[in-house]
Design a protein around this motif. Structure first.
Motif, PDB file in Angstrom:
ATOM      1  N   ASP A   9       1.077  -0.876  -0.093  1.00  0.00           N
ATOM      2  CA  ASP A   9       0.146  -0.628  -0.039  1.00  0.00           C
ATOM      3  C   ASP A   9       1.449   1.064   0.105  1.00  0.00           C
ATOM      4  N   TYR A  11       2.653   2.763  -2.475  1.00  0.00           N
ATOM      5  CA  TYR A  11       2.488   4.041  -3.572  1.00  0.00           C
ATOM      6  C   TYR A  11       1.136   5.198  -3.182  1.00  0.00           C
ATOM      7  N   ALA A  12       0.137   3.700  -2.449  1.00  0.00           N
ATOM      8  CA  ALA A  12      -1.116   4.614  -2.879  1.00  0.00           C
ATOM      9  C   ALA A  12      -0.745   5.835  -1.508  1.00  0.00           C
ATOM     10  N   LYS A  13      -0.432   5.185  -0.217  1.00  0.00           N
ATOM     11  CA  LYS A  13      -0.324   6.441   0.670  1.00  0.00           C
ATOM     12  C   LYS A  13       0.298   7.704   0.783  1.00  0.00           C
ATOM     13  N   THR A  15       1.287   8.707  -2.078  1.00  0.00           N
ATOM     14  CA  THR A  15       0.248  10.056  -3.167  1.00  0.00           C
ATOM     15  C   THR A  15      -1.027  10.462  -2.807  1.00  0.00           C
ATOM     16  N   GLY A  16      -1.392  10.084  -1.627  1.00  0.00           N
ATOM     17  CA  GLY A  16      -2.907  10.439  -0.802  1.00  0.00           C
ATOM     18  C   GLY A  16      -3.670   9.550  -1.961  1.00  0.00           C
ATOM     19  N   LYS A  17      -3.791   8.628  -2.240  1.00  0.00           N
ATOM     20  CA  LYS A  17      -4.776   8.212  -3.631  1.00  0.00           C
ATOM     21  C   LYS A  17      -5.724   6.938  -2.798  1.00  0.00           C
ATOM     22  N   VAL A  18      -4.701   6.372  -1.449  1.00  0.00           N
ATOM     23  CA  VAL A  18      -5.926   5.583  -0.415  1.00  0.00           C
ATOM     24  C   VAL A  18      -6.891   6.614  -0.178  1.00  0.00           C
ATOM     25  N   LYS A  19      -7.950   5.698   0.230  1.00  0.00           N
ATOM     26  CA  LYS A  19      -9.396   6.121   0.713  1.00  0.00           C
ATOM     27  C   LYS A  19      -9.567   5.456   2.235  1.00  0.00           C
ATOM     28  N   ASP A  23     -13.495   9.726   3.474  1.00  0.00           N
ATOM     29  CA  ASP A  23     -12.678   9.716   2.537  1.00  0.00           C
ATOM     30  C   ASP A  23     -14.397   9.058   0.815  1.00  0.00           C
TER      31      ASP A  23
END
Length: 752
Positions: A9, A11-13, A15-19, A23
């Motif tokens: 996880d 990359y998602a964290k 880059t702020g893409k994680v929900k 959210d």
């Protein structure tokens, strides 16, 4: 050492893409907020919601009268009032929730809810609450004592008569907030089939499902808890978030629309459970040559207004009340006690940080009184291979690494040379000190409960793999660890593996992500699932390769026999062609433990992990300010699955332990918390932290299928005693209370 460092996880964290839960949105979503009263302890006469119901944008105001199921619930004792009903038990009790079109409108309406109640006397001191005739917090319980645990080993009274030195000290520790970045948030969506979907960051989806189903009065199958990333937990995302989810789900059921409840920091701190404050009376008897012969201790834990998991927390304190030392005569009584204070429950360390502060301080006091160097004193008394613990358990089924981690720390920190500098000035007005502390910790739940975990491996037709375990990701990297263990054990590339989004509808209840059990239990279930999967694959491959099954192996993404080789995906494709499904379900059941509640004797844990930490610091003689210079930690981690994440557990634990030692305290006046935000609740800043060094001592555990041991909590448990011992070695000031703050006006002579 396994050098692989990877997160599924990451990359998602970054880059702020994680929900995260806050959210998540659904069309026509409503917003709910909790309503509190101003009371600490009171008998409710009436809750008037009429004005709030008429307020702009309000869809519904929900109180206990709207509950279709069971309002009282809990993991051990069902005493939680999910909505206040007959009484207010503490200042964090919720009397209603307001559901409106927007959060702002809900908050506006919440001011209109009126609670008429008769004020009752509050009992806030657990020792007072234990006395006969004291006001009862829960009359139906018949006593304010939630639980009592014991250890009865040998005969301390007779042993004390033969001791050359007897020490008696009192210690106390403070109430601590978890201080996770993400306050409690729940989003609940009613599906057309009648199932309520619950999205929230939590540590125990299955417990949350039980709370929610009980409140709604529906079968467990009617509630699906969908795990989302957790913005910090540290033990704090269990009971409170389960209750928040239950209330939100009820709002969704009653309105027929999706509902979100998103807590402010003030609500979170006011309502959520904390680390137990302890009062500990400790008596230790020793021979003049430095052998601990007897210990008597009384431990009193303030459980607050509801039980939560107080019996489990205090059990661990009881079992480990003498630390990693052999003591033949022990008498321990531990009490969890109801008060009208904020609820206390699970927090990283689970009853060990409090007792390690006590024990490791007593060890230093005793060694000084006997004029025996503290390291020599520890080595005389520490557990070793085949030692018998205070509960009668023989440490013979794993490597007892107590001396290993101690020796590593002495070397890494250059302890003996630096100890010679103690009490000397290294800068103007700053005196230097170095301190050490060590512990052992039982792995997994132990005799707190039956421990088990499940894992599912589902290989797809193209050779890609889906993995799911019953362990929930709290941000610590458990999903990544499970994937790495799967890749290692199956012999395939990590790139093939995807971790499946967790849900209570996908996999059986496998317990909560607590007690440093995630990698041990989830990894064990994954290893066992791999064994089952290999049986299926090898049975097929043996027929194609025309060889015995025992000749087959999988490594480097290929299936091998003595004479043939085939790519992994080719074998999988062939299996699907013949309708043979490479799907496996694995279970790890923790080895058997035993416990006698009356004597406190038994095999408390199936294995132990061992740790030692050292802290260097200075104390300013004019201001009393403590400045941490360096911190070192060595722990027996078992077989490491993910080195970077393991080191992260070290550093995070050390940071939290620093706050516990020096800064943090939930302060209350007459039962009302005053430190309701981080402007008044003091957590460590980056500038408060020392340089940190971690050493992984790897002894694969034979009781763990993956060889792993838990490490999430042990690194948090030793900072307070190590800092306390370092402060003493710098100044001669011994602390018996946390947090440690030097009042130079009162203690100036100590520092001069």
């Amino acid at each position: 050492m396994n050098k692989i460092s990877w997160r599924n996880d990451a990359y998602a964290k970054v880059t702020g893409k994680v929900k995260f839960a806050d959210d998540i949105k659904f069309p026509q979503m409503l917003h709910a907020i909790p309503v509190y009263s101003d009371f600490v302890h009171a008998k409710i006469k009436n809750i008037d919601t009429s004005a709030a119901e008429k307020s702009e944008g309000v869809v519904r105001v929900i109180t206990v009268k709207d509950v279709p199921g069971v309002n009282r619930w809990g993991q051990i004792i069902k005493d939680f009032r999910i909505f206040a009903e007959d009484k207010i038990f503490y200042n964090g009790d919720v009397v209603a929730i307001v559901v409106a079109e927007t959060k702002a409108l809900a908050m506006q309406a919440s001011e209109l809810v009126k609670v008429d109640a008769e004020v009752l006397p509050s009992i806030l001191d657990p020792e007072e609450a234990m006395k006969p005739g004291s006001l009862l917090v829960h009359e139906e319980h018949g006593t304010n004592i939630i639980n009592q645990h014991k250890v009865r080993r040998g005969n301390p009274k007779k042993a004390f008569e033969k001791c050359d030195l007897i020490l008696e000290k009192e210690f106390s520790t403070q109430t601590i907030e978890h201080a996770y970045m993400e306050p409690e948030v729940a989003v609940c969506n009613p599906r057309p089939d009648g199932v309520i979907e619950v999205y929230a960051g939590m540590q125990h989806p299955f417990s949350t499902r039980r709370f929610t189903a009980a409140l709604l009065g529906v079968p467990l199958a009617d509630i699906e808890i969908v795990g989302v990333p957790v913005g910090g937990g540290f033990g704090g995302k269990d009971d409170t978030i389960a209750i928040v989810c239950a209330r939100t789900a009820l709002a969704a059921k009653l309105t027929g629309r999706p509902v979100k409840m998103s807590y402010t920091r003030e609500w979170s701190i006011r309502e959520s459970y904390k680390r137990h404050p302890y009062k500990v009376y400790y008596k230790m008897g020793l021979t003049k040559d430095g052998i601990i012969k007897a210990v008597e201790t009384k431990i009193i834990a303030d459980g607050g207004a509801y039980c939560s998991v107080t019996p489990w927390v205090t059990w661990r304190s009881t079992v480990q009340c003498c630390g990693p030392y052999v003591v033949e005569n022990v008498h321990c009584d531990t009490y969890g006690v109801y008060t009208n204070n904020v609820v206390t429950g699970a927090m990283r360390g689970f009853g060990s940080p409090q007792m390690n502060f006590v024990i490791e301080s007593m060890i230093e006091i005793a060694s000084e009184k006997l004029r025996i160097p503290s390291i020599e004193f520890r080595k005389k008394n520490m557990v070793r291979q085949d030692s018998i613990t205070i509960t009668g358990q023989k440490l013979d089924n794993h490597k007892v690494a107590m001396e290993d981690v101690l020796d590593v720390m002495l070397k890494e920190s250059d302890y003996f040379e630096k100890y010679k500098k103690c009490k000397t000035e290294i800068k103007e007005d700053e005196v230097y000190g170095i301190g050490l502390a060590m512990s052992y910790r039982g792995m997994s739940l132990g005799a707190e409960g039956v421990d088990f975990c499940a894992a599912i491996i589902n290989v797809q037709a193209d050779g890609s793999i889906l993995l799911e375990t019953g362990i929930h990701e709290n941000g610590q990297g458990s999903e990544s660890a499970m994937c790495l263990i799967l890749a290692r054990e199956l012999g395939v590339k990590l790139e093939r593996i995807r971790y499946r989004k967790p849900s209570t509808s996908n996999i059986p209840d496998s317990g909560t992500t607590v007690a440093s059990r995630g990698t041990v239990m989830g990894g064990g279930a994954t290893v066992n699932a791999v064994k089952e999967l290999k049986k299926i694959i090898f049975e097929y491959a043996s027929s194609k390769f025309e060889c015995p099954i025992d000749e087959l192996e999988i490594r480097d993404d290929k299936v091998f026999s003595k004479n043939k080789t085939a790519p992994f995906e080719e074998i999988i494709k062939g299996m699907y062609g013949e309708r043979i499904y490479p799907y496996a379900f694995g279970v790890f059941k923790a080895p058997k433990v035993t416990w006698d509640e009356e004597t406190g004797q038994g095999v408390a844990y199936f294995s132990f992990t061992y740790g030692c930490q050292v802290v260097e610091l200075t104390v300013n003689k004019k201001t009393g300010k403590v400045k941490l210079l360096n911190a070192y930690a060595a722990h027996d981690t078992g077989k490491v699955a993910n080195e970077s994440m393991t080191l992260g557990q070290f550093y995070g634990g050390m940071a939290m332990g620093t706050g516990y030692a020096l800064h943090e305290e939930v302060k209350s006046t007459d039962g009302k918390i005053k430190t309701l935000n981080f402007n008044s609740y003091r957590i460590p800043r980056a500038t408060d932290m020392p340089e940190m060094k971690a050493v992984l001592v790897q002894n694969p555990d034979p009781n763990s299928p993956s060889g792993a041991k838990g490490i999430g909590e042990p690194t948090n448990e030793l900072m307070a005693p190590a800092i306390a011992n370092a402060i003493y070695n710098a100044t001669g000031k011994r602390f018996y209370k946390l947090p440690m703050k030097i009042d130079v006006k009162k203690e100036l002579e100590v520092l001069q």
